[in-house]
Enzyme design. Structure first.
Site, PDB file in Angstrom:
ATOM      1  N   MET A  61       4.631   3.676  -0.404  1.00  0.00           N
ATOM      2  CA  MET A  61       5.956   4.235  -0.696  1.00  0.00           C
ATOM      3  C   MET A  61       6.159   5.537   0.091  1.00  0.00           C
ATOM      4  O   MET A  61       7.080   6.311  -0.212  1.00  0.00           O
ATOM      5  CB  MET A  61       6.108   4.488  -2.191  1.00  0.00           C
ATOM      6  CG  MET A  61       6.003   3.187  -2.996  1.00  0.00           C
ATOM      7  SD  MET A  61       6.821   3.259  -4.585  1.00  0.00           S
ATOM      8  CE  MET A  61       5.914   4.569  -5.371  1.00  0.00           C
TER       9      MET A  61
ATOM     10  N   GLY B  57      -5.509   0.803  -2.756  1.00  0.00           N
ATOM     11  CA  GLY B  57      -6.421   1.843  -3.226  1.00  0.00           C
ATOM     12  C   GLY B  57      -6.853   1.617  -4.658  1.00  0.00           C
ATOM     13  O   GLY B  57      -6.040   1.203  -5.500  1.00  0.00           O
TER      14      GLY B  57
ATOM     15  N   GLY C  71      -5.310   9.589   1.119  1.00  0.00           N
ATOM     16  CA  GLY C  71      -5.578   8.316   0.433  1.00  0.00           C
ATOM     17  C   GLY C  71      -4.974   7.151   1.209  1.00  0.00           C
ATOM     18  O   GLY C  71      -5.647   6.155   1.499  1.00  0.00           O
ATOM     19  N   HIS C  72      -3.696   7.311   1.568  1.00  0.00           N
ATOM     20  CA  HIS C  72      -3.037   6.265   2.370  1.00  0.00           C
ATOM     21  C   HIS C  72      -3.738   6.109   3.722  1.00  0.00           C
ATOM     22  O   HIS C  72      -3.942   4.989   4.202  1.00  0.00           O
ATOM     23  CB  HIS C  72      -1.580   6.646   2.642  1.00  0.00           C
ATOM     24  CG  HIS C  72      -0.715   6.803   1.426  1.00  0.00           C
ATOM     25  ND1 HIS C  72      -0.245   8.019   1.000  1.00  0.00           N
ATOM     26  CD2 HIS C  72      -0.228   5.891   0.553  1.00  0.00           C
ATOM     27  CE1 HIS C  72       0.509   7.845  -0.075  1.00  0.00           C
ATOM     28  NE2 HIS C  72       0.536   6.572  -0.375  1.00  0.00           N
TER      29      HIS C  72
ATOM     30  N   MET D 179      -5.860  12.130  -4.926  1.00  0.00           N
ATOM     31  CA  MET D 179      -4.656  12.382  -4.125  1.00  0.00           C
ATOM     32  C   MET D 179      -3.536  11.470  -4.579  1.00  0.00           C
ATOM     33  O   MET D 179      -3.744  10.299  -4.888  1.00  0.00           O
ATOM     34  CB  MET D 179      -4.964  12.148  -2.661  1.00  0.00           C
ATOM     35  CG  MET D 179      -5.861  13.214  -2.106  1.00  0.00           C
ATOM     36  SD  MET D 179      -5.800  13.197  -0.325  1.00  0.00           S
ATOM     37  CE  MET D 179      -6.915  14.539   0.005  1.00  0.00           C
TER      38      MET D 179
ATOM     39  N   VAL E 296      -9.436   8.425  -2.795  1.00  0.00           N
ATOM     40  CA  VAL E 296      -9.688   9.658  -2.037  1.00  0.00           C
ATOM     41  C   VAL E 296      -9.225  10.835  -2.894  1.00  0.00           C
ATOM     42  O   VAL E 296      -8.136  10.797  -3.479  1.00  0.00           O
ATOM     43  CB  VAL E 296      -8.946   9.640  -0.686  1.00  0.00           C
ATOM     44  CG1 VAL E 296      -9.137  10.957   0.060  1.00  0.00           C
ATOM     45  CG2 VAL E 296      -9.422   8.466   0.159  1.00  0.00           C
TER      46      VAL E 296
ATOM     47  N   LEU F 182       2.962  10.310   2.766  1.00  0.00           N
ATOM     48  CA  LEU F 182       1.568   9.899   2.947  1.00  0.00           C
ATOM     49  C   LEU F 182       0.591  11.059   2.804  1.00  0.00           C
ATOM     50  O   LEU F 182       0.929  12.221   3.049  1.00  0.00           O
ATOM     51  CB  LEU F 182       1.411   9.266   4.331  1.00  0.00           C
ATOM     52  CG  LEU F 182       2.341   8.073   4.599  1.00  0.00           C
ATOM     53  CD1 LEU F 182       2.195   7.588   6.038  1.00  0.00           C
ATOM     54  CD2 LEU F 182       2.072   6.929   3.620  1.00  0.00           C
TER      55      LEU F 182
ATOM     56  N   GLN G 166      10.438  -0.985  -9.109  1.00  0.00           N
ATOM     57  CA  GLN G 166       9.215  -0.696  -9.866  1.00  0.00           C
ATOM     58  C   GLN G 166       9.299   0.611 -10.640  1.00  0.00           C
ATOM     59  O   GLN G 166       8.330   1.029 -11.265  1.00  0.00           O
ATOM     60  CB  GLN G 166       7.983  -0.746  -8.959  1.00  0.00           C
ATOM     61  CG  GLN G 166       7.855   0.383  -7.959  1.00  0.00           C
ATOM     62  CD  GLN G 166       6.748   0.118  -6.979  1.00  0.00           C
ATOM     63  OE1 GLN G 166       6.838  -0.761  -6.133  1.00  0.00           O
ATOM     64  NE2 GLN G 166       5.659   0.881  -7.070  1.00  0.00           N
TER      65      GLN G 166
HETATM   66  P1  AMP Z   1       1.821   4.431  -3.006  1.00  0.00           P
HETATM   67  O1  AMP Z   1       2.465   4.995  -1.777  1.00  0.00           O
HETATM   68  O2  AMP Z   1       1.569   5.434  -4.081  1.00  0.00           O
HETATM   69  O3  AMP Z   1       2.519   3.178  -3.492  1.00  0.00           O
HETATM   70  O4  AMP Z   1       0.368   3.959  -2.564  1.00  0.00           O
HETATM   71  C1  AMP Z   1       0.181   3.055  -1.510  1.00  0.00           C
HETATM   72  C2  AMP Z   1      -1.254   2.629  -1.485  1.00  0.00           C
HETATM   73  O5  AMP Z   1      -2.099   3.754  -1.303  1.00  0.00           O
HETATM   74  C3  AMP Z   1      -1.692   1.947  -2.798  1.00  0.00           C
HETATM   75  O6  AMP Z   1      -2.552   0.853  -2.495  1.00  0.00           O
HETATM   76  C4  AMP Z   1      -2.445   3.044  -3.482  1.00  0.00           C
HETATM   77  O7  AMP Z   1      -3.439   2.588  -4.382  1.00  0.00           O
HETATM   78  C5  AMP Z   1      -3.082   3.754  -2.309  1.00  0.00           C
HETATM   79  N1  AMP Z   1      -3.454   5.119  -2.687  1.00  0.00           N
HETATM   80  C6  AMP Z   1      -2.677   6.060  -3.264  1.00  0.00           C
HETATM   81  N2  AMP Z   1      -3.391   7.176  -3.528  1.00  0.00           N
HETATM   82  C7  AMP Z   1      -4.657   6.924  -3.126  1.00  0.00           C
HETATM   83  C8  AMP Z   1      -5.872   7.673  -3.139  1.00  0.00           C
HETATM   84  N3  AMP Z   1      -5.932   8.918  -3.624  1.00  0.00           N
HETATM   85  N4  AMP Z   1      -6.985   7.091  -2.644  1.00  0.00           N
HETATM   86  C9  AMP Z   1      -6.951   5.819  -2.152  1.00  0.00           C
HETATM   87  N5  AMP Z   1      -5.837   5.067  -2.097  1.00  0.00           N
HETATM   88  C10 AMP Z   1      -4.705   5.602  -2.588  1.00  0.00           C
END
Ligand code: AMP
Length: 282
Positions: free
Chosen positions: A30, A147, A36-37, A184, A176, A33, A61
């Site tokens: 989303m 993640g 983690g991303h 994160m 991460v 970034l 969502q």
């Molecule tokens: P989001 O942008 O929050 O929808 O996250 C996109 C992807 O990044 C999802 O698969 C999350 O699980 C992953 N993600 C978000 N935060 C972290 C993190 N701290 N460590 C690892 N992956 C992450």
């Protein structure tokens, strides 16, 4: 690196890649970034010949009263971060590109979505599975990277992929964290300095749980009690849940055994944070 905003352009870009037989890796996000991303993207770049990242704040969502409108967005910054880790293609569609006005099909994974975040965010996982299924159909990746931070999301997406025979390999990568242990999240920018300090209680409670298990504790009730104490004593926390579940079925367990997911969700002011650890208990 190319940026496309329409499904037509995405298909045009991907057609020759697929024809050449290159492995396509995909990281749905989303945006806004962080490391983690980027860790997911680096893994995809390492394992696949071509990496696609999607950046889409998916309205379906978010529940009413959640943070869809104020979710942080910064496409320019996101693009340079993607480029810095070797992403090949970014797909950043608008809402009208992703959803027909009269769309009436949804993907629902039952059971696994009843507990944890599914309980506190009704409809959230239908939004997730529907958009991820659509993105999988558009990108048709060989591998997709998620993640562990969103452990229930990975479990639900895995089950959807299995049940609907979607030809993609789902890869789960470790959470991460900031140097002080905070997982994160794009939402961390909402936290005031006091809330940021209090938010460390999530990781502290999970570490304590891991310690208790290491020392032989097997009672979910005792571990939960201790975790809740730690989180509430941080002062600013409003507890959503602290749950100890079987990592596969996501059902609550009383006695720890096998692969166990310990997951927490806590609100600090308007900001809802989640974190978890997985432990294998013999
Ligand atoms: P989001 O942008 O929050 O929808 O996250 C996109 C992807 O990044 C999802 O698969 C999350 O699980 C992953 N993600 C978000 N935060 C972290 C993190 N701290 N460590 C690892 N992956 C992450």
């Amino acid at each position: 690196m190319r940026l496309v905003k329409t499904i037509r352009e995405l298909k045009q870009e991907l057609e020759p890649i697929r024809r050449s037989g290159v492995t396509v890796g995909f990281v749905p996000t989303m945006g806004y970034l962080h490391e983690g991303h980027l860790s997911l993207m680096r893994k995809s770049v390492e394992e696949c010949g071509f990496t696609v990242v999607s950046i889409f704040v998916n309205p379906t969502q978010f529940g009413p009263g959640e943070d869809y409108d104020r979710y942080p967005r910064d496409l320019e910054r996101d693009l340079s971060m993607c480029e810095s880790v070797g992403v090949d293609l970014v797909f950043a569609p608008g809402v009208s590109e992703m959803y027909e006005p009269d769309a009436c099909t949804r993907v629902t994974v039952s059971g696994l979505t009843q507990n944890l975040c599914g309980r506190s965010r009704p409809g959230h996982f239908d939004g997730v599975t529907t958009v991820v299924c659509k993105l999988f159909n558009m990108v048709r990746p060989d591998r997709a990277y998620f993640g562990q931070k969103d452990a229930q999301q990975v479990a639900v997406v895995r089950r959807m992929v299995r049940d609907l025979n979607i030809p993609v390999e789902v890869r789960e990568m470790p959470t991460v964290r900031e140097p002080d242990g905070l997982a994160m999240s794009s939402r961390n920018v909402y936290l005031s300095p006091d809330q940021r300090r209090a938010a460390l209680s999530l990781h502290r409670s999970l570490r304590t749980a891991a310690d208790m298990i290491e020392k032989g504790e097997r009672s979910a009730a005792k571990i939960r009690e201790r975790m809740i104490d730690i989180i509430l004593s941080s002062g600013l926390a409003e507890l959503d849940y602290v749950e100890i579940v079987d990592a596969d079925s996501l059902r609550n367990i009383d006695t720890l055994k096998g692969e166990v997911l310990i997951a927490v969700a806590v609100k600090f002011g308007q900001t809802r944070l989640i974190d978890n650890i997985k432990v294998v208990v013999h």
